[in-house]
Write a protein that holds these residues in place. Sequence first.
Motif, PDB file in Angstrom:
ATOM      1  N   GLY A   1       0.726  -1.426   0.033  1.00 14.14           N
ATOM      2  CA  GLY A   1       0.008  -0.114   0.111  1.00 14.14           C
ATOM      3  C   GLY A   1       0.653   1.421  -0.056  1.00 14.14           C
ATOM      4  O   GLY A   1       2.114   1.274  -0.260  1.00 14.14           O
TER       5      GLY A   1
ATOM      6  N   ASN B   1      -5.844   9.277   4.895  1.00 22.97           N
ATOM      7  CA  ASN B   1      -6.250   7.944   4.343  1.00 22.97           C
ATOM      8  C   ASN B   1      -7.472   7.253   4.749  1.00 22.97           C
ATOM      9  O   ASN B   1      -7.578   6.851   5.913  1.00 22.97           O
TER      10      ASN B   1
ATOM     11  N   VAL C   1       0.485   3.060  -7.021  1.00 23.66           N
ATOM     12  CA  VAL C   1      -0.491   2.657  -5.878  1.00 23.66           C
ATOM     13  C   VAL C   1      -1.429   4.064  -5.755  1.00 23.66           C
ATOM     14  O   VAL C   1      -2.458   3.515  -5.049  1.00 23.66           O
TER      15      VAL C   1
ATOM     16  N   PHE D   1      -5.238   3.289  -5.068  1.00 25.84           N
ATOM     17  CA  PHE D   1      -5.891   3.712  -3.816  1.00 25.84           C
ATOM     18  C   PHE D   1      -7.120   4.461  -4.090  1.00 25.84           C
ATOM     19  O   PHE D   1      -8.129   4.168  -3.534  1.00 25.84           O
TER      20      PHE D   1
END
Length: 209
Positions: A27, A125, A199, A203
Amino acid sequence: MEGMLGVSDATFLSFAVASFLIELTPGPNMTYLALVSAGDGRRAGFATVAGIALGLAVVGVLAALGVSELIQTSNLLYESLRWAGVLFLFYLAFEGWNTGTDVVSPADGKRGKYFTRGLVTNLLNPKAAIFYVAVLPTFVEAEKPVLAQTMALTAIYVAAATIVHAAIVLMAGTLEPFLNDPRRERIARRVLSALLAAVALWFAWSTAR
């Protein structure tokens, strides 16, 4: 049976294993730590780890107080947080791609920058917030104080994440001497920056509702 931090031994073990497995999934944190540690060294990497740990702890506390649940139920708040996180990851990838090859030497004086970036990356996040809202509560035992257990489980998760992240720093940091050659350093930095951009795309896709 009562165990560490006020949770049962069975809960502690199962949640710790779950936390390690989640953090071992590639991640944003893993990719950015590899980029920083390989290019700028272990001190920069560990500064980033500290920022990540604080970010995860802050989100955990906010979740315990109900803020993360509010974000999850508000589409506007969730989308704002999600896209801010995506754009920040793209910014980090762009900067890593364009950074000169002299970044290894002055990194010691910029540890505050890496700490801040680790912190911001995790505050932006939404998946971390969702973890604390959707996953962590499933390990809470009904017969015990909920807030105390939530804080204890948050501490376990942050500890597990920090161990995984520190291991990444140690492994990636071993490449720094090899990357002291400007050409090799540029190639490695750009490869990792491209991975970080990928990523960021993943994401954006994986957090879409």
